[in-house]
Scaffold this active site. Structure first.
Site, PDB file in Angstrom:
ATOM      1  CB  SER A  49      44.605   5.447 -13.902  1.00  0.00           C
ATOM      2  OG  SER A  49      45.196   5.057 -12.697  1.00  0.00           O
ATOM      3  CB  SER A 107      43.730   2.073 -11.831  1.00  0.00           C
ATOM      4  OG  SER A 107      43.093   3.258 -12.263  1.00  0.00           O
ATOM      5  CE  LYS A 141      39.707   2.864 -13.510  1.00  0.00           C
ATOM      6  NZ  LYS A 141      40.742   3.930 -13.490  1.00  0.00           N
TER       7      LYS A 141
END
Lengths: 96, 478
Positions: B177, B153, B78
């Protein structure tokens, strides 16, 4: 609690932001809606409850206070938007 | 090439010489190319990954005993995790062009066990969002239905795994997330206990909530990756000193579990009927197999989101004060004073959602409002933690939905932050309390979109949670 334009201006200054009028109007509405949701907390009886500050019940173990993990000057300056060989540069702060 | 779902399959193909790491990386790179429209990747480490694969093939050929436990594992990371010499931007303009000076501890540990990092993936800006629409790189599409959000997210993480461009992804979870995008993309996701994985090298959103987690196809891969990343780190004083168990080798589950669920969750007014019925069926099946499943009352469910948004925005407003346009990141060129450098750079560098949270956090921490909002929310957190841990003294696991609704349409909640925030209602509790939680791909809606189920366990009970997850995955997930 009602957030108005004066409070938005104050928060903007504290947060080092510079919003447009449209953003201010939008944010006033958004923050008031969010605070309406947050006001639910008022229903909770929290007398004699201690605020939770540390999530974990472990004690922080600090490392020895030795000089290490230093970033070199070249590395530290590498990502700077404005710099010379030794320093980060910002606009002049002194009054002439 | 056939689609690999687990590291075990890949390692056996490598052992039989049916596959090389170079083949595997090339296969993933070509899949990245053909799934470009999903917008999962922000940067592809094509040359470096191939080079790394070559080195690992040579090392393995030389002596198969010398490769690490993650030999064969190709992962994406990420865009909030530092990897030395590579860019990291938190999907923001304020960090455009920023190159990491060091590698996050969690990522370093993966590299040390011979994992290959294939690229950096999209996410909501500073990990703030539930849809991956709040990104300077644009929205990520759900590979199962391109009109739907992939969750957030860690949306790019979920999509990169689901679309077969890597075997697993490293995400972060502040309020769901990792788990929610895993559920929206039909994957396994784990958020570990607070302090289990070092946060050194993770761009902070809300420091007392953030944890690094894993998204993968199988429970075993998530367990193995977590056990590699976990453990004490002198660079993060909140990382736990507890020894890390071997999660991946203790996945057998043969006992009867004691499981709690909340009436307030399954009968919540916002929950979609198909999610409710899928979870109810699971409860009946578990009972049918003599597990003890009990309805428990939990009166704080509706206080979790209000407390969460006060506390996380407060922490965010403080954490994000470092982005000032002086030492790194974006700077507005027209600014004539230092104050203008700060204000113009931050205003142009942050997305509207990030600014909204900074403003809210600034408000709840400001003089005159601090006690009424911030302290009040910390007290609510105390009550929520106490009650949850109390339940976990009597039960092994708590069963919860992941999301009240199936993945929604792109753009659907864009103008209503409160509605968006409320969609996190079932995932935030684990972060409020600091306990581990998994998301497992349980079944499907009538429209074909996946439904996840969540299980939470007591602090540092990852081994037990993984073993139970493996049992659920093998026996109840369709």
């Amino acid at each position: 609690m009602e957030i108005d334009k004066d409070l938005i201006l104050k928060l903007e200054k504290l947060a080092r932001l510079q919003l447009s009028e449209t953003e201010r109007t939008q944010l006033t509405g958004d923050l008031n809606n969010i605070l309406k949701m947050v006001s639910k907390l008022e229903e909770l009886d929290t007398d004699n409850i201690k605020p939770l500050i540390y999530v974990s019940d472990e004690i922080n173990r600090l490392r020895a206070d030795e000089v290490k993990n230093q970033v070199s000057k070249v590395e530290a300056l590498k990502n700077a938007p404005d710099k010379d060989e030794n320093y980060f540069k910002v606009p002049n702060m002194m009054k002439k | 090439m056939k689609k690999f779902q687990s590291l075990t399959e890949i390692q056996s193909a490598l052992a039989n010489r049916q596959l090389s790491m170079v083949d595997l990386v090339q296969y993933y790179l070509s899949n990245i190319e053909t799934t470009k429209h999903l917008n999962a990747y922000v940067e592809i480490y094509e040359a470096a990954a191939l080079d790394h694969a070559k080195q690992l093939d040579a090392k393995y050929k030389d002596n198969p005993e010398t490769v690490g436990r993650l030999f064969g594992m190709v992962i994406s990371i990420k865009d909030v995790l530092c990897y030395k010499g590579h860019q990291v931007t938190a999907a923001s303009k304020i960090l455009e062009g920023f190159t990491s000076l060091f590698t996050a501890t969690a990522i370093q540990r993966l590299l040390d066990e011979d994992a290959i990092i294939i690229g950096r993936v999209n996410c909501d800006q500073f990990a703030m969002g539930s849809t991956n629409e709040n990104s300077v790189y644009g929205p990520v599409l759900n590979p199962i239905d391109n009109t739907k959000v992939p969750g957030g997210s860690s949306g790019g993480s979920a999509v990169s795994v689901k679309s077969d461009t890597c075997l697993a992804s490293i995400g972060t979870d502040t309020g769901g997330s990792v788990r929610q995008p895993a559920a929206f993309c039909d994957l396994v996701g784990i958020k570990p206990t607070y302090g289990r994985v070092s946060r050194y090298g993770l761009l902070a959103y809300a420091s007392s909530f953030d944890q690094i987690g894993v998204l993968s196809h199988t429970v075993r891969d998530a367990a193995l990756i977590l056990e590699v990343m976990a453990g004490e780190d002198e660079m993060d004083s909140t990382s736990s000193q507890k020894p890390v168990e071997s999660y991946s080798t203790s996945l057998q589950f043969e006992r009867k579990a004691k499981i709690a669920y909340f009436d307030t969750a399954l009968e919540h007014e916002g929950i979609h009927p198909e999610i409710k019925s899928t979870l109810s069926t699971l409860i009946q099946q578990l009972e049918g197999n003599e597990h003890e499943v009990q309805k428990v009352s939990f009166e704080y469910l509706d206080y979790i989101i209000p407390a969460y948004y006060v506390l996380t925005t407060a922490e965010a407003s403080s954490n994000l004060s470092r982005y000032d346009g002086v030492r790194f990141g974006y700077r507005n060129k027209a600014a004539k004073t230092l104050e203008e450098v700060y204000r113009y750079s931050r205003t142009e560098g942050f997305s509207p959602e990030v600014k909204r949270r900074i403003m809210l956090g600034t408000f709840v921490l400001s003089s005159g409002y601090y006690d009424a909002y911030y302290t009040k929310a910390q007290k609510a957190r105390q009550l929520i933690q106490q009650k949850t841990l109390e339940i976990l003294q009597d039960f092994d696991y708590i069963l919860m939905p992941i999301s009240p609704t199936p993945p929604w349409n792109l753009g659907e909640n864009a103008d209503d932050p409160v509605a968006m925030y409320l969609s996190d209602i079932f995932t935030v509790q684990a972060n409020m309390v600091g306990i581990p939680a998994v998301s497992l791909p349980l079944g499907y809606h009538s429209n074909g979109l996946p439904i996840g189920v969540q299980f939470m366990a007591n602090r540092f009970e990852e081994a037990s949670l993984f073993a139970f997850s493996e049992y659920i995955f093998n026996n109840y997930c369709s």
